[in-house]
Design an enzyme around this catalytic site. Sequence first.
Site, mmCIF file in Angstrom:
data_model
loop_
_atom_site.group_PDB
_atom_site.id
_atom_site.type_symbol
_atom_site.label_atom_id
_atom_site.label_comp_id
_atom_site.label_asym_id
_atom_site.label_seq_id
_atom_site.Cartn_x
_atom_site.Cartn_y
_atom_site.Cartn_z
ATOM 1 N N LYS A 35 1.161 -1.089 0.182
ATOM 2 C CA LYS A 35 0.133 0.046 0.097
ATOM 3 C C LYS A 35 0.877 1.306 -0.077
ATOM 4 C CE LYS A 35 -0.279 -0.516 5.063
ATOM 5 N NZ LYS A 35 -1.164 -1.002 5.991
ATOM 6 N N TYR A 244 15.564 29.887 9.032
ATOM 7 C CA TYR A 244 14.560 30.379 9.581
ATOM 8 C C TYR A 244 14.366 30.614 10.939
ATOM 9 C CZ TYR A 244 11.748 30.178 5.166
ATOM 10 O OH TYR A 244 11.244 30.440 3.893
HETATM 11 C C1 LIG Z 1 -0.296 -1.889 6.653
HETATM 12 C C2 LIG Z 1 -0.875 -3.376 7.182
HETATM 13 C C3 LIG Z 1 -0.204 -4.550 7.108
HETATM 14 C C4 LIG Z 1 1.377 -4.335 7.080
HETATM 15 O O1 LIG Z 1 2.017 -3.997 8.131
HETATM 16 P P1 LIG Z 1 3.338 -3.830 8.641
HETATM 17 O O2 LIG Z 1 3.520 -3.392 10.212
HETATM 18 O O3 LIG Z 1 3.869 -2.691 7.477
HETATM 19 O O4 LIG Z 1 4.036 -5.096 8.176
HETATM 20 C C5 LIG Z 1 -0.800 -5.684 7.226
HETATM 21 N N1 LIG Z 1 -2.170 -5.503 7.225
HETATM 22 C C6 LIG Z 1 -2.773 -4.698 7.511
HETATM 23 C C7 LIG Z 1 -4.312 -4.911 7.606
HETATM 24 C C8 LIG Z 1 -2.332 -3.457 7.402
HETATM 25 O O5 LIG Z 1 -3.049 -2.320 7.393
#
Ligand SMILES: *Cc1c(COP(=O)(O)O)cnc(C)c1O
Length: 349
Positions: A35, A244
């Site tokens: 994702k 800044y």
């Molecule tokens: C993001 C996510 C993962 C992966 O998690 P990591 O901690 O990055 O390994 C797996 N399952 C779900 C439902 C997620 O939202």
Amino acid sequence: MATATLTIDLDAIAANWRRLDRLTGPDVQTAAVVKADAYGLGITRVARALAHAGARRFFVAYAEEGAAVRQALGEGPQIAVLSGHMTGDTEMIHDLDLTPMLNSLEQITRHLEALPGHAFGVQLDTGMNRLGVEMLEWQAVAPILIEAGPELLMSHLACADEPEHPLNEAQLRTFLEMTDGTGLPRSLSATGGILLGQRYHFDLTRPGVGLFGGMPFEGAQPAVTLSLPVIQTREVAAGEAVGYGCTWVAEAPALIATVAAGYADGLPRTLSNAAVLWDGDTPCPLVGRVSMDLITVDITHLPEVPRSLDILGPHQTVDALAEAGGTIGYEILTGLGPRYLRRYQEQAQ
Ligand SMILES: *Cc1c(COP(=O)(O)O)cnc(C)c1O
């Protein structure tokens, strides 16, 4: 060129997938969570490298991300959508053969009515209170739903990065209670859950961050190097301020390098006066505030002006940088901006 270079080691990502795969038994399938543009690293190249390493199931957050994975991989691999089946997603789910993980009674109804016979999974809420069907709803619909043949029953752990947290065991118990006796494939663990041991593995694991070199997978190979070109240097006299808000004042004459990247590129402003960049093996402190496109670095101690300085690399992982900025490795990775030149390293296959 003033564009910073993000080098992504696809071999390291593939090696991390294989290592996580070996942490579970031969009957446990290891998926890959890609994702958010593969945690900021580029979904097309990363998904292809993982498929080449052996991954056959991919998870994304939204249907649109699933479309990108399908485009990269073609037919064959299963692509699961964690947000489920939202209004407007039906055509994409159908045409690109995506597998929604249904999260509510509303989504279940929508999916079964719109695409009867089309693959789906169900996400169950076992205590995180974020996404998924809750216990009472599940008890009501399970008999009908199981008949419809979900490909997967899954849930997600809220505290897997804290092995001693009592919620892990509680969620495991709830998951077993909700799924025992269904005979369906099950998945509970992301990266953190894999490390909790065999009872958490079930039939399929869903690692994300561990693939990309992030904690809590301590055995991960770092997968990214971020090199920021030096645009200009200037000598600053004792008592002069930099950046800044004049938050850093030179105590002695100093040589300051201005490098190309800032908070618009995902380097949080909380790194101001708190991070270190690297010239090879030599650390150089970030001085003054991080601005939108620029960072200032004290290089007084270097023998010569380098062409670039590394802010991520062998000396500084995403988690080390995250700690300096008061955040987590996930946020650093997914924040890596679109302006970087992404360069992929991969052995010829
Ligand atoms: C993001 C996510 C993962 C992966 O998690 P990591 O901690 O990055 O390994 C797996 N399952 C779900 C439902 C997620 O939202």
